[in-house]
Write an enzyme that holds these catalytic residues in place. Sequence first.
Site, short mmCIF file in Angstrom:
data_model
loop_
_atom_site.label_atom_id
_atom_site.label_comp_id
_atom_site.label_asym_id
_atom_site.label_seq_id
_atom_site.Cartn_x
_atom_site.Cartn_y
_atom_site.Cartn_z
N LYS A 196 40.07 35.80 39.64
CA LYS A 196 40.88 36.28 40.76
C LYS A 196 40.03 36.42 42.00
CE LYS A 196 44.04 39.72 42.48
NZ LYS A 196 44.91 40.87 42.22
N LYS A 249 43.46 32.48 40.14
CA LYS A 249 44.37 32.89 41.20
C LYS A 249 43.62 33.02 42.51
CE LYS A 249 46.94 37.22 41.95
NZ LYS A 249 47.34 38.41 41.22
#
Length: 327
Positions: A196, A249
Amino acid sequence: MAFPRSRSRRLRRTPALRAMVRETQLRPDQLVLPIFVGEGQNGPQPIAAMPGVSRHTVDSAVELARDAASVDVGGVMLFGIPLDKDPEGSGAWADDGVVQQASRAIRERVDGLTVGADLCLCEYTDHGHCGLLDGHGGVRNDATLALLARTAVSQAEAGAEVLYPSDMMDGRIGVIRDALDAAGHEDTVLVAHSGKLASAYYGPFREAAGSTPAFGDRRSYQLDPANGDEAIREALQDVDEGADLIMVKPAGPALDLIRRTKEATRMPIAAYQVSGEYSMIKAGAAAGYVDEAAVMRESLTAIRRAGADVIATYFAIDAARALNPAA
Ligand code: PBG
Ligand code: ZN
């Protein structure tokens, strides 16, 4: 083999030939729809920065989940927006919290869909950070873990089958896994947001979730978008701690990390086409610069081609419909 014996265009001549040799398939059951559920609303409220996306009530979230299931979307990922926030984010583990209510309602009223929940504190803390503050502008790691574990058990108890820890505290996967096991939820699936990035593409989401940090940013816990090896190290650690899938992500701006994480872990990989990716396609299409349906499909196909098995996307229902026009 050299031209003219070798001619790449032979296999591109007809739609049937192209379909026969197409390497990457996109299926509705690989898609996960993120759903925002707000507390104390009368009806769905459109999110200005995300055309076509709303903050839902529990009832309208059930309707949306039913629409998703009816076109074979694989799952939903619930985000809660509570009315009251506090320094600990205690709304995250409230028995009657919005995500808990929505999980129960969707489990009871919708079939054929996997119910998941985002697992983080930032939508519930009054300062908007993903963990407890230390009083000097920092976020405490170890003290936050217990709260995440408590939230995980509460979400699993409410019927969430898949949890998506997105906080980026060190050691969270192991602590959450132990807490789930101890509470008898050993089958709860954990999708670790290992890759992330501290991304500017989350902008529209923070408007949707009201989770913009009140001060500073998330760079002391999310990954530097310049780093690839670090994302792989994080992924390997999370596998060790008991993750079932690894999430990368954002997706489109990190296709290389999707591929590298797949190759390094051989785990199922999820990728999150985040709010900024979605809203930029919407805006480009609204301005007449690009064809929305075509860019949607190409962007999702690219994420699959990079190595993602599962894609979380705000386009999930539209994409599923486009893939299966009869449904
Ligand atoms: C926070 C969280 C974020 C997103 C999902 N979970 C944003 C952030 O880190 O501020 C972003 C998702 C999106 O942009 O669609 N735990
Ligand atoms: Zn967070």
